[in-house]
Design an enzyme around this catalytic site. Structure first.
Site, PDB file in Angstrom:
ATOM      1  N   GLY A 108      44.204  45.217  37.061  1.00 26.66           N
ATOM      2  CA  GLY A 108      44.547  44.275  38.115  1.00 26.66           C
ATOM      3  C   GLY A 108      43.783  42.983  37.966  1.00 26.66           C
ATOM      4  N   SER A 109      44.279  41.955  38.629  1.00 25.29           N
ATOM      5  CA  SER A 109      43.590  40.669  38.603  1.00 25.29           C
ATOM      6  C   SER A 109      43.807  39.966  39.922  1.00 25.29           C
ATOM      7  CB  SER A 109      44.098  39.807  37.442  1.00 25.29           C
ATOM      8  OG  SER A 109      45.500  39.584  37.565  1.00 25.29           O
ATOM      9  N   GLY A 110      42.877  39.091  40.249  1.00 31.83           N
ATOM     10  CA  GLY A 110      42.954  38.350  41.500  1.00 31.83           C
ATOM     11  C   GLY A 110      42.470  36.940  41.310  1.00 31.83           C
ATOM     12  N   ASP A 170      39.855  40.087  54.987  1.00 26.59           N
ATOM     13  CA  ASP A 170      40.998  40.086  54.061  1.00 26.59           C
ATOM     14  C   ASP A 170      41.643  41.471  53.971  1.00 26.59           C
ATOM     15  OD1 ASP A 170      42.775  38.794  52.402  1.00 26.59           O
ATOM     16  OD2 ASP A 170      41.582  39.057  50.587  1.00 26.59           O
TER      17      ASP A 170
END
Length: 704
Positions: A397-399, A521
């Site tokens: 995953g990436s953000g 968040d």
């Protein structure tokens, strides 16, 4: 309608009848001509105004009267006492005020009385004791005060007694519960009861669920409570109970949930508790317990065991990271050796830190400055090897602030998740520090467990920052909700479990951690699922630490202009320069629940021209709920309905659970912060909904 003299049943629930105004009940006077009427059901409509006195003129053959879920105001007319053959009366979820009329005692055929969620006041009338056939009494969520009338013990057939969320007070006499041999569900939580817990609770051999939490009970927990062998849920938290945890609890072989947190309990944890075969959740946090933590049963499940706030506990499984237990008496030589080792270790540690500082010249934050010695120490090289050089094949995953890789550390067999921060992105370094500050002191079964952090330099001499977490093999809630794979489907029970898990995490951050933490968040991508589908809240890159005494932002936080969040989940007040508050997390949580129910993101193109996910769901309640449900939930209900034809009301029962689930999401996502449901109330409502769902018999308690 008065001309229908042979009318037996008028049942029109969950429609759009009524205007919500005075005069909606004018039709009742005409029904007095229907002398054979046995069932009048108009629950979950829009009837308003007051119940007229003409209700006293309805047929004495009337057996069922259901008016719940409307907008009825005023008081309950004294004339209801004329309906002497009533078996069931349901006026829940209205705006009724005043006291329960004494004439209620005339209804000696009454078996079920439901007045939940109104604004009723005064004392519970002693005349209720005349209702000898009463099996179910629901008075929760009102404003009743005073003591429980002792006359209630004459209702010997009682099976369900709900008195929670009122202003009831005083002590509970021992003679009250002894007669309730058939009682299965008893709740008087969230009142102001004092004194000792009545010992005659042990007479309740058929008791399944007992809630006495959030009162002012003191003294020891009755040892004979262990004789209630059918108990599955026992909540006793937030009282002032003292003494030991009773050894007799080992006899509660059906127990699944036990909460003894926030009391004054002392002594050791009875090792026999680890032998309870069905116990999946045990909370003993914030007591004065000491000694060794057992290693079997619920104690070997980190996600099901909470123990924070007991400074003298030791032992247990390695994952809970408690100090090792030593014998009660140590020899002088051993004590000297231990002291010498500590001094030597301290000198070496200081020397190593000094040498490291000299070598790096302050270019990178050291591990020691961020996390204490209880955490694993890792270098850049070790993380590079664990992820095979941060290979793209290991990217999970990436953000906005970096990427997450799956890896295996040489010290451990289980895989880990390595979150590498892209320090070229503005705010990434601040996000790293925010997560370190938030996570180094928190520990909860529903928070993603951090293993360590690494703040160093890479082989090119650039700053390197990473966090290492426990790996969650089932990915994120986002994937389960929105990826259309047959193997990735959450049934209703699983969605409720996840909702409860996330709520427990929020409750811990807001109320039980040493520093109040606002996540800022909450969204499905930040809810991760382990092997057992237990939810873990992750990503504290935007988290704010509030001072515990004032609730204001700490010195490292300023205004809401720093709040990024995620569109659709950010509460409206944050966009109007509102300060960060726990209520902001509640809003995001409510939106998350509504997304779980509808399968729609709050940013869906469907929501335009002022229509939001919150208003979409609120408008649909209750009768239009089926129109907005995730289609997979509808398919699930239909499959059960076709398979289990022996339960004609199964679909209605499941839909009632979904209505309750949705109401929590709507209440949490109210636009005005002060109107939002508290997270503790949400947990209670969701637990009650889950219990009702399990009683349908089509869902199991297994979370897998």
């Amino acid at each position: 309608m008065g001309n229908l003299k042979n009318l037996l049943v008028f049942n029109a629930p969950a429609n759009d009848l009524g205007s919500g105004k005075a005069g909606d009940f004018d039709f009742l006077s005409s029904l007095s001509n229907c002398s054979r009427l046995q069932h009048l059901g108009i629950e979950f409509n829009r009837f308003g105004g007051v119940i007229p006195n003409s209700i006293a003129n309805l047929s004495t053959s009337l057996r069922i009267l259901t008016l719940g879920g409307n907008q009825i105001a005023g008081s309950i007319p004294e004339g209801v006492g004329n309906l002497v053959n009533l078996n069931r009366m349901d006026m829940r979820e209205n705006f009724l005020v005043g006291e329960i009329p004494i004439s209620i005692g005339n209804l000696q055929n009454l078996e079920g009385l439901n007045l939940i969620s109104n604004h009723l006041t005064g004392k519970i009338p002693s005349s209720i004791g005349n209702l000898s056939r009463l099996t179910e009494l629901y008075l929760s969520n009102n404003k009743f005060e005073g003591a429980i009338p002792l006359s209630l013990r004459d209702c010997k057939n009682m099976q369900k007694l709900h008195l929670s969320y009122n202003k009831l007070n005083g002590s509970i006499p021992n003679q009250l519960f002894g007669a309730f041999e058939s009682l299965a569900y008893l709740t008087f939580s969230h009142n102001s009861f004092t004194g000792l817990l009545p010992s005659d609770l042990s007479n309740l051999k058929n008791l399944v669920e007992l809630y006495v939490d959030n009162n002012n009970f003191f003294g020891e927990i009755p040892k004979n409570l262990g004789e209630s062998s059918e108990l599955t849920i026992l909540f006793m938290e937030k009282n002032s109970f003292q003494g030991n945890i009773p050894q007799s609890f080992a006899s509660l072989r059906s127990l699944e949930y036990l909460d003894l947190s926030n009391n004054n309990l002392s002594g050791t944890i009875p090792p026999e508790l680890q032998k309870l075969p069905f116990l999946v959740s045990l909370n003993i946090s914030f007591n004065h317990l000491e000694g060794e933590v057992p290693k079997g049963g619920v104690f070997k499940n980190v996600s099901g065991f909470s123990f924070s706030g007991n400074e003298k506990l030791c032992g247990g499984i390695p994952e809970i990271e408690l100090p090792k237990c030593f014998g009660k008496v140590l020899s002088t030589k051993v004590i000297i050796a231990v002291i010498f080792s500590i001094l030597l270790g301290s000198i070496l540690a200081v020397l190593l830190v000094y040498l490291s500082w000299r070598r790096k010249c302050g270019n990178a934050l050291t591990h020691v400055a961020l996390f204490d010695d209880g955490f694993l120490r890792l270098s850049y090289k070790e993380l590079l090897q664990a992820t095979q050089g941060f290979a793209s094949s290991n990217l999970v995953g990436s953000g906005s602030f970096g990427s997450v890789y799956k890896g295996v550390l040489h010290q451990q067999e289980k895989p880990v998740a390595v979150k590498v921060f892209d320090l070229q992105n503005r705010g990434a370094a601040r996000s790293f520090m925010a997560e370190c500050k938030a996570l180094r002191k928190v520990r909860h079964r529903n928070l993603l467990k951090i293993i360590t952090c690494c703040s160093s330099i890479d082989y090119q001499g650039n700053d390197f920052k990473a966090l290492v977490f426990e790996f969650m093999p089932n990915g994120s809630l986002e994937n389960w909700l929105h990826e259309q794979h047959e193997s990735r489907y959450l049934n209703l029970a699983q969605r409720l479990d996840i909702a409860i898990d996330v709520a427990n995490a929020i409750d811990y951050l807001h109320h039980d951690s040493k520093t109040l933490i606002v996540h800022c968040d909450l969204k499905p991508t930040n809810v991760l699922l382990d092997d057992d589908m237990i939810a873990h809240v992750s990503d504290f890159g935007l988290a704010k630490l509030l001072s515990s005494d004032t609730g204001n932002l700490g010195t490292d936080q300023t205004s809401s202009s720093m709040i990024n969040g995620t569109i659709g989940y950010v509460p409206p007040e944050y966009g109007m320069s509102g300060a960060v508050t726990p209520e902001g997390d509640i809003y995001s949580y409510g939106i998350l629940l509504l997304e779980m129910i509808t399968g729609r993101r709050p940013t869906d193109d469907f929501f335009q021209d002022g229509l939001s996910l919150h208003h979409f769901c609120k408008k649909a309640l209750p009768e239009g709920l089926k129109e907005i449900l995730d289609f997979r939930l509808l398919e699930e209900i239909d499959q059960y309905r076709q398979r289990i034809r022996s339960q004609p009301n199964l679909e209605e029962q499941i839909l009632e659970c979904l209505v309750s689930f949705t109401k929590v999401g709507v209440a949490c996502s109210a636009e005005v912060p002060g109107d939002r449901m508290s997270i503790k109330d949400a947990i209670i409502e969701l637990h009650a909904t889950k219990a009702r769902l399990l009683r349908t018999g089509v869902y199991t308690r297994d979370r897998g």
